[in-house]
Scaffold this active site. Structure first.
Site, PDB file in Angstrom:
ATOM      1  CD  GLU A   1      -2.475   1.806   0.354  1.00 53.05           C
ATOM      2  OE1 GLU A   1      -3.234   1.038  -0.262  1.00 53.05           O
ATOM      3  OE2 GLU A   1      -2.324   3.007   0.043  1.00 53.05           O
TER       4      GLU A   1
ATOM      5  CB  CYS B   1     -10.525  13.818  21.201  1.00 56.57           C
ATOM      6  SG  CYS B   1     -10.886  13.625  19.450  1.00 56.57           S
TER       7      CYS B   1
ATOM      8  CB  CYS C   1     -16.036  19.230  18.843  1.00 53.38           C
ATOM      9  SG  CYS C   1     -14.647  18.229  19.386  1.00 53.38           S
TER      10      CYS C   1
ATOM     11  CG  HIS D   1     -25.317   0.048  -4.658  1.00 54.38           C
ATOM     12  ND1 HIS D   1     -26.113   1.167  -4.558  1.00 54.38           N
ATOM     13  CD2 HIS D   1     -24.035   0.502  -4.631  1.00 54.38           C
ATOM     14  CE1 HIS D   1     -25.340   2.243  -4.476  1.00 54.38           C
ATOM     15  NE2 HIS D   1     -24.075   1.866  -4.516  1.00 54.38           N
TER      16      HIS D   1
ATOM     17  CB  CYS E   1     -13.582  11.164  21.211  1.00 52.52           C
ATOM     18  SG  CYS E   1     -14.851  11.807  20.094  1.00 52.52           S
TER      19      CYS E   1
ATOM     20  CB  VAL F   1       4.291  -0.613  -7.090  1.00 52.42           C
ATOM     21  CG1 VAL F   1       4.962  -1.308  -8.266  1.00 52.42           C
ATOM     22  CG2 VAL F   1       3.796  -1.630  -6.067  1.00 52.42           C
TER      23      VAL F   1
ATOM     24  CE  LYS G   1     -25.099   3.355  -7.744  1.00 46.39           C
ATOM     25  NZ  LYS G   1     -24.261   2.703  -8.737  1.00 46.39           N
TER      26      LYS G   1
ATOM     27  CB  SER H   1     -20.704   2.857  -7.782  1.00 45.36           C
ATOM     28  OG  SER H   1     -21.900   2.342  -7.257  1.00 45.36           O
TER      29      SER H   1
END
Lengths: 424, 119, 489
Positions: C31, C443, C438, C49, C401, C172, C250, C338
Site C-alpha cells: 500500500e 480530543c 467538534c 447496493h 472523545c 510500487v 445514480k 460503484s
C-alpha cells in the site's frame, strides 16, 4: 444509587463559582464533576490578562481567576470528581458518569447545575472548500497546544475570524515565534474587543481584513496556503478579489456553540438562538431542579459575568433544595427579543419564584450601533426605555428592570432601535 | 521633524482614533479624542507604550507554567523578554504569584507564576 | 519466496488478501499510503447496493448480486456492523415512474429479490420527510449500509492474523516480468519476486498495468462530494434514498450512515488530477440542491463536515478483472467504481478462480481463523458490559472523545492490534474519535499524546495521515530568532 444534594456538571468558571456560592448559601453537599484532571475549564489555557475586573476589581490571568475559585472551593470542602465524564443525564436528575477509578458512577441529584461550557465551531460548520490537510486548527485547540502542551501548531498562520479568541491567539502565536499573516473577518466589523484589536493585532502589525473570508484551502498533506477573497453585502465571496496567501496553518475562530448534549438528553428545552437552555430568573431550565449557567447557557464575552450568572443559578438551586413541597407548574411571563436584538436572557420570568427588586436582563444586538434606544414593550405599549451608546454585538448589553414591571405584564418584548430620542 | 502617530483609544468602547503629533519625543498636539482620558492614553501609547507580557516557561517536570510580568513592561522589550524566558526552568512546587525570573529584559519588572503547581 | 503480491490496500485488495489467507501461501500486500482504505475505499457512499443499477450481463451486475449476498457472513465473521436498511429510488414526477419500471425490470433480470414499486402512501409511511411531490418509489429491502473503512481494516487485520504481510508507505515504483517467468515488484524499500501480481491499485491501476507492460486502459477520477450531518438529525430518514437515475449517475442521495449520522451526496464530475480530493463550493451547492429535491427540509445548520472522494472509472465502463494475456501472472482488477464496494467479496472470489486457472495451487490451511473481533465500542455497550470492561482495563473508563464517547482503551487497542493505527486519521476511522460534532477540537491533542506514548515517538512526529502531514511544527519559542518588529507608525 447514591443521592447527592447538588451536582454541578463542569468545573470551569461557571461550575466553580456556582459551587462556592451554593455552599455559602448553606447547601451542604455539593459535588462538581469535571472531565479533566484539573478543575478550571478553559481558563487554564487562557493565560492572558483581562479577567476579574468586575468580580475581583483587579486584572487577572485566566489561571489566576480559576485558582482563586479552586482555592475557595477546597477551603469550603467542595468535592470535585476529576477525570470523570458525565455520559447521561435524565429529566429526573439521574446522572451516569464514567472514570477509570470507579468505573461507572451512578448518582441521583436533588438539584443539578449544568455548567458544561461551549465548544468551537469547526470548518465543517462553515464549509470552506478545498483539501482537508493537517494544519487546520480551531483557535482554542491551538491555544491548548501552545499554552498547556508547549507546542507550536504552525509557523506561518492565517486566522479566520476576529473574535477575541482569534485575536488573542494572533498575539500568542507571534510572541511564541510564529508569523501571523493576517486575520480575515467576513463581517464589516470585528467581533473582538477594541483593546484586543490594538494590543493583539496593531501592536504586531498584523493586518485585519474586514469583509474577507477564506474561499479555498490548499495543500494535500499539510496546509500550503489559503485563498482569501472579499465578500459582498450578502457575505458571498467576490471571486475576482481572490488572492493566495501562503501559510502552513489556518486557525479558525468562527464562533462558539454551547455544549448541550446532556441537556437535550434530560429533555431541557433549548433556545435555538442562544444554543443553550431556556431559563427563568433563577437560571432554572424548563426541567424542574435543573439549572444552567455560563457558556452552556449562552456564550459570554467576559468571565466575570459567568461568575455572576453562576451565583444566580446557585441561589436558584439552593432555594429549590429548601422548598418543602413540589410546586405545580408556575405562571411565567415570557420575555422575547424584538427588532435589533438576537436574544434576551432569561427568556421567562417565574412569577411564583423569588423576584428581586430589580431583575437583570442580558441581551445581544444584531449589529454595532453608536447609539441605540432599548425599548421594553408589553401589550400595553412601551413600559420602559433606555438610551445606549457604543453597542457591539460582541459586548453583552445588560439592563435592570423593576419588579413591578414584570409583575404587571403578561408578556414582555425587548427591542433595540438605532439612534436615540432627543439626539442624546 | 514632526511625527504623527495614530492611536486607537481603548479606555472606553467608543474607540476614538486619536492623532498625536510628536517632535523630539514630546507631544505637540493630540486630537480626535472625545474625552480627557484619551489624552493620557494617547500620551502613554506614544511616549512609552507598556504591556503586561503573558507567556509560559518550562517547569523542570517537563510541563509548562503560565507566567506574567508583575507590571506592564515597555512594549519594545517584549521580544527580548520572551527570549530570556525561553531559557528559564522553574522548580516544582511553585505557588501562584511566586517570582520565577527577576528583572526581565532589564525592565526592573519581575516575572511571576500565574498558577500553583504541586508536583 | 512470495506466492502472490497484491498492489493496493483498498477494500478490493484487502478482500483478496483475506481470501488468499485461507490457503497455504506467502502473500504480500503493498500500500502506498500509511493505512489501508486511503483512496476510493474511504470516501464513498458506503452503500451495499441491491443490484438493479447495472446492465444485465455486465460484470458489475453479476458481481454486485453475488457480493451483496456474501456480506452477512463476512460481516458476522469480522464483527463489522452491517445493516440491511433497504433503499428507495424516488420518483418526484410522473415521468420518473416509467424509469422506475425500467429499473424494476432490470433488477429482476439481474436477480434482485425482493424488489417492488411502492405507492406514494407506502413511501410516506416509510419516509415521512420525503418531498411531498414524490409519487412512487422502487423499494429494495436488500440494500445495506456499512462503514467501508471499518470493513477494510477488519479484512486487513484478519488477513494479517492469518499470515499476510502488509507493507505501508510502499508505492510500487517498478513491476515487470523477469526472464525466469517470475514477476518483480519494486518499492522504494524492497523488491519482491513472485509468480503472481494482482493489480488492485484503484485510481492508479492503469499506471501499474502500463508499468507492467500489460493491457492498456485508462482510469479517470470522477469526483463526488459529500456533506455529513450531526447525529442529532438521525431521524430525518430511515433508508438509502436515491433520486430517479440519469444516464450519468445514480444521482445525489440522502443516506444514513452505519454510525448514526446521515449524509447527502455525491455529485459526479470527471477531473484530471487523481489526488484532487478538494471540496468545491459549487459542488456543495450542487449536492444541496440535489438532495433538497428528495428531502426539502434538510437541517443544513447541523452539517458537521464535508469531504470528496474519487471514483476509479475505466474507459470500458465495466470492471476489468482478468489475467493479462501479455504478461504472465499479472492480474488486473481495475475500474472498480460503484458498485465496487458491494461487489468486493465476489471480486475476490473471481480473482481466486483466475489465479487457479493461471496455475496457482491452493491448499487450505488447517489453522485459518475466519474470525476477528472489533474494537469494543464503549458507546454501544450496556452498563454491565461497561463496568466489566473498565474493571478489566481502567483505560476504558477514560473518555477521550466526548462527542462520540470514545475511550482511551479503544484508542490504545486501535494502535496495538495488527495493522494498527499510526496516525490521527487512523485512530479516527477505527474508533470514531474526532469524527463527531467538534471534529477533533477536544480530543486531537489527547489522541496525539496517546499515539506518541504508544508508538514511542515525539508528538512532533505524530501525523494526521502519514509523513508530510505532521500536526505540530515545534516547541513554543523555537522559531524566535530575530527581534520582533513592533508597530512604529
Amino acid at each position: 444509587m447514591r443521592v447527592r444534594e447538588l451536582v454541578i456538571i463542569g468545573g470551569g468558571p461557571a461550575g466553580l463559582s456556582a459551587a462556592v456560592e451554593a455552599k455559602k448559601l448553606g447547601v451542604e453537599d455539593v459535588l462538581i464533576i469535571d472531565r479533566e484532571s484539573e478543575p478550571g475549564g478553559i481558563l487554564k489555557q487562557c493565560i492572558h490578562t483581562g479577567f476579574g475586573l468586575h468580580v475581583f476589581k483587579e486584572e487577572l490571568t485566566g489561571p489566576e481567576y480559576a485558582e482563586r475559585f479552586i482555592a475557595e472551593a477546597q477551603e469550603r470542602g467542595i468535592e470535585i470528581m476529576l477525570d470523570t465524564m458525565v455520559i447521561e443525564l435524565t429529566d429526573d436528575r439521574r446522572i451516569l458518569a464514567v472514570n477509570s477509578r470507579d468505573g461507572l458512577v451512578e448518582l441521583k441529584a436533588r438539584a443539578v447545575i449544568l455548567a458544561m461550557g461551549c465548544r468551537e465551531r469547526t470548518r465543517g460548520a462553515i464549509n470552506i472548500p478545498g483539501f482537508r490537510p493537517s494544519g487546520i486548527f480551531t483557535a482554542g485547540t491551538a491555544q491548548y497546544f501552545i499554552n498547556i502542551e508547549g507546542y507550536m501548531p504552525g509557523k506561518e498562520v492565517v486566522i479566520l475570524g476576529s473574535g477575541d479568541v482569534g485575536l488573542i491567539m494572533a498575539r500568542h502565536l507571534t510572541l511564541e515565534g510564529a508569523k501571523v499573516k493576517c486575520v480575515a473577518e467576513i463581517m464589516p466589523y470585528s467581533n473582538g474587543l477594541t483593546r484586543n484589536i490594538v494590543q493583539c493585532l496593531q501592536d504586531f502589525n498584523i493586518p485585519l481584513l474586514l469583509n474577507h473570508t477564506v474561499v479555498n484551502i490548499h495543500g494535500k498533506k499539510r496546509v500550503e496556503g489559503v485563498t482569501i477573497a472579499e465578500v459582498d453585502l450578502n457575505r458571498k465571496p467576490r471571486m475576482e478579489t481572490a488572492r493566495y496567501v501562503s501559510c502552513d496553518t489556518l486557525l479558525l475562530s468562527v464562533g462558539l456553540i454551547p455544549e448541550n448534549e446532556l441537556s437535550r438528553m434530560a429533555k431541557v428545552q433549548i433556545d435555538e438562538v442562544t444554543g443553550g437552555p431556556v431559563v427563568d430568573q433563577s437560571m432554572q431550565t424548563t426541567i424542574e431542579g435543573i439549572f444552567a449557567c455560563g457558556n452552556v447557557l449562552h456564550v459570554h464575552d467576559v468571565v466575570d459575568l459567568v461568575t455572576i450568572e453562576a451565583r444566580v443559578a446557585a441561589r436558584g438551586a439552593a432555594d429549590f433544595l429548601k422548598q418543602k413541597k413540589k410546586r405545580i407548574r408556575p405562571a411565567t411571563v415570557p420575555v422575547i427579543p424584538g427588532e435589533g436584538l438576537r436574544y434576551v436572557l432569561p427568556q421567562r420570568i417565574d412569577l411564583d419564584g423569588a423576584l428581586e427588586e430589580t431583575q437583570n436582563f442580558f441581551m445581544r444586538s444584531v449589529k454595532p450601533m453608536d447609539r441605540g434606544r432599548l425599548l421594553i414593550q408589553s401589550d400595553r405599549g412601551v413600559v420602559m426605555s433606555k438610551n445606549l451608546k457604543f453597542i457591539r454585538p460582541s459586548e453583552m448589553i445588560s439592563i435592570k428592570v423593576k419588579r413591578e414591571i414584570l409583575q404587571q405584564n403578561n408578556c414582555l418584548k425587548i427591542s433595540l432601535c438605532e439612534g436615540s430620542e432627543n439626539g442624546d | 521633524m514632526i511625527k504623527e502617530h495614530k492611536v486607537t483609544c481603548i479606555v472606553c468602547p467608543a474607540g476614538c482614533e486619536i492623532i498625536a503629533r510628536v517632535r523630539k519625543n514630546s507631544i505637540i498636539e493630540i486630537r480626535g479624542n472625545r474625552c480627557k482620558k484619551g489624552v493620557d492614553y494617547a500620551r502613554n501609547e506614544v511616549i512609552e507604550p507598556r504591556r503586561v507580557l503573558t507567556t509560559t516557561v518550562r517547569l523542570e517536570n517537563g510541563h509548562f507554567l503560565p507566567v506574567k510580568t508583575a507590571k506592564p513592561i515597555p512594549r519594545e522589550l517584549i521580544f527580548k523578554a520572551i527570549k530570556e524566558l525561553k531559557e528559564v526552568r522553574v522548580k516544582v512546587p511553585v505557588k501562584m504569584g511566586e517570582v520565577v525570573h527577576q528583572n526581565v529584559a532589564g525592565s526592573n519588572v519581575d516575572v511571576v507564576s500565574t498558577r500553583s503547581w504541586r508536583k | 519466496m512470495t506466492d502472490v503480491v497484491i498492489i493496493g490496500g483498498g477494500v478490493v485488495g484487502c478482500m483478496i488478501a483475506r481470501e488468499l489467507s485461507r490457503f497455504d501461501l506467502s502473500v504480500v500486500l503493498l500500500e502506498k499510503e500509511e493505512d489501508v482504505a486511503s483512496g476510493t475505499s474511504k470516501a464513498n457512499s458506503a452503500v451495499i447496493h441491491a443490484g438493479y443499477d447495472a446492465k444485465p450481463g455486465t460484470l458489475k451486475a453479476q458481481l454486485n448480486i453475488r457480493g451483496n449476498a456474501l456480506f452477512d457472513k463476512i460481516c458476522d465473521e469480522l464483527d463489522v456492523p452491517f445493516k440491511r436498511i433497504g433503499s428507495l429510488v424516488v420518483a418526484v414526477k410522473e415521468d420518473d415512474v416509467k424509469e422506475l419500471e425500467k429499473l424494476l425490470e432490470q433488477g429482476k433480470a439481474n436477480g434482485v429479490s425482493p424488489l417492488k414499486i411502492i405507492s406514494k402512501e407506502e413511501l410516506f409511511e416509510l419516509e415521512p420527510n420525503i418531498n411531498s411531490k414524490a409519487c412512487a418509489a422502487l423499494y429494495a429491502p436488500t440494500a445495506g449500509i456499512i462503514n467501508p473503512f471499518e470493513l477494510t481494516v477488519a479484512l486487513a487485520e484478519n488477513a494479517a492474523q492469518n499470515g499476510v504481510t502488509i507493507r505501508f508507505n510502499s508505492p510500487v515504483v517498478d513491476v515487470k516480468a523477469c526472464d525466469d517467468g517470475m514477476m518483480m515488484v519494486k518499492t522504494p524499500h524492497e523488491t519482491f519476486h513472485s509468480p503472481f501480481v494482482i493489480n488492485a491499485a484503484g485510481l492508479f491501476a492503469d499506471e501499474i498495468s502500463q508499468m507492467a507492460g500489460a493491457e492498456a486502459y485508462t482510469i479517470t477520477p470522477r469526483k463526488g462530494e459529500y456533506l455529513i450531518f450531526d447525529k442529532r438529525c438521525s431521524d430525518m430518514i430511515n433508508m438509502v434514498i436515491f433520486p430517479t437515475p440519469t444516464k450519468f449517475s445514480k444521482g445525489i442521495l440522502v443516506c444514513p450512515t452505519i454510525d448514526g449520522n446521515f449524509f447527502i451526496g455525491p455529485n459526479s464530475n470527471d477531473i484530471e488530477d487523481k489526488h484532487d480530493t478538494g471540496v468545491t463550493s459549487e459542488g456543495i451547492d450542487e449536492i444541496i440542491r440535489g438532495a433538497r429535491r428528495l428531502v426539502p427540509g434538510l437541517p443544513l445548520e447541523n452539517v458537521i463536515t464535508s469531504f470528496a472522494g474519487l471514483r476509479a472509472v475505466s474507459n470500458t465502463n465495466d470492471f476489468i478483472i482478468e489475467a493479462s494475456r501479455k504478461v504472465k501472472g499479472f492480474i488486473n482488477v481495475g475500474g472498480i467504481q460503484s458498485p465496487g464496494l458491494s461487489s468486493a467479496p465476489a471480486i475476490a472470489e473471481m480473482v481466486i478462480e483466475i489465479l487457479q486457472e493461471e496455475g496457482l495451487t491452493l491448499k487450505e490451511k488447517n489453522n485459518f481463523n475466519s474470525r476477528r473481533n472489533r474494537i469494543y465500542p464503549f458507546r454501544e455497550l450496556n452498563d454491565e458490559e461497561r463496568k466489566k470492561l473498565i474493571r478489566h482495563n481502567p483505560a476504558y473508563g477514560h473518555v477521550i472523545c466526548r462527542c462520540e464517547t470514545v475511550t482511551e482503551g479503544e484508542i490504545v487497542d486501535a494502535i496495538r492490534r495488527p495493522v494498527g493505527a499510526r496516525s490521527l486519521d487512523g485512530i479516527k476511522r477505527r474508533t470514531r474519535a474526532g469524527l463527531g460534532r467538534c471534529q477533533g477540537g477536544f480530543c486531537s491533542p489527547r489522541v496525539i499524546k496517546i499515539l506518541s506514548r504508544e508508538l514511542g515517538i515525539s508528538p512532533l512526529k505524530v501525523t494526521k495521515c502519514g509523513q508530510g502531514s505532521e500536526i505540530l511544527k515545534g516547541r513554543t519559542k523555537d522559531f524566535i530568532d530575530s527581534d520582533g518588529d513592533f508597530n512604529e507608525s
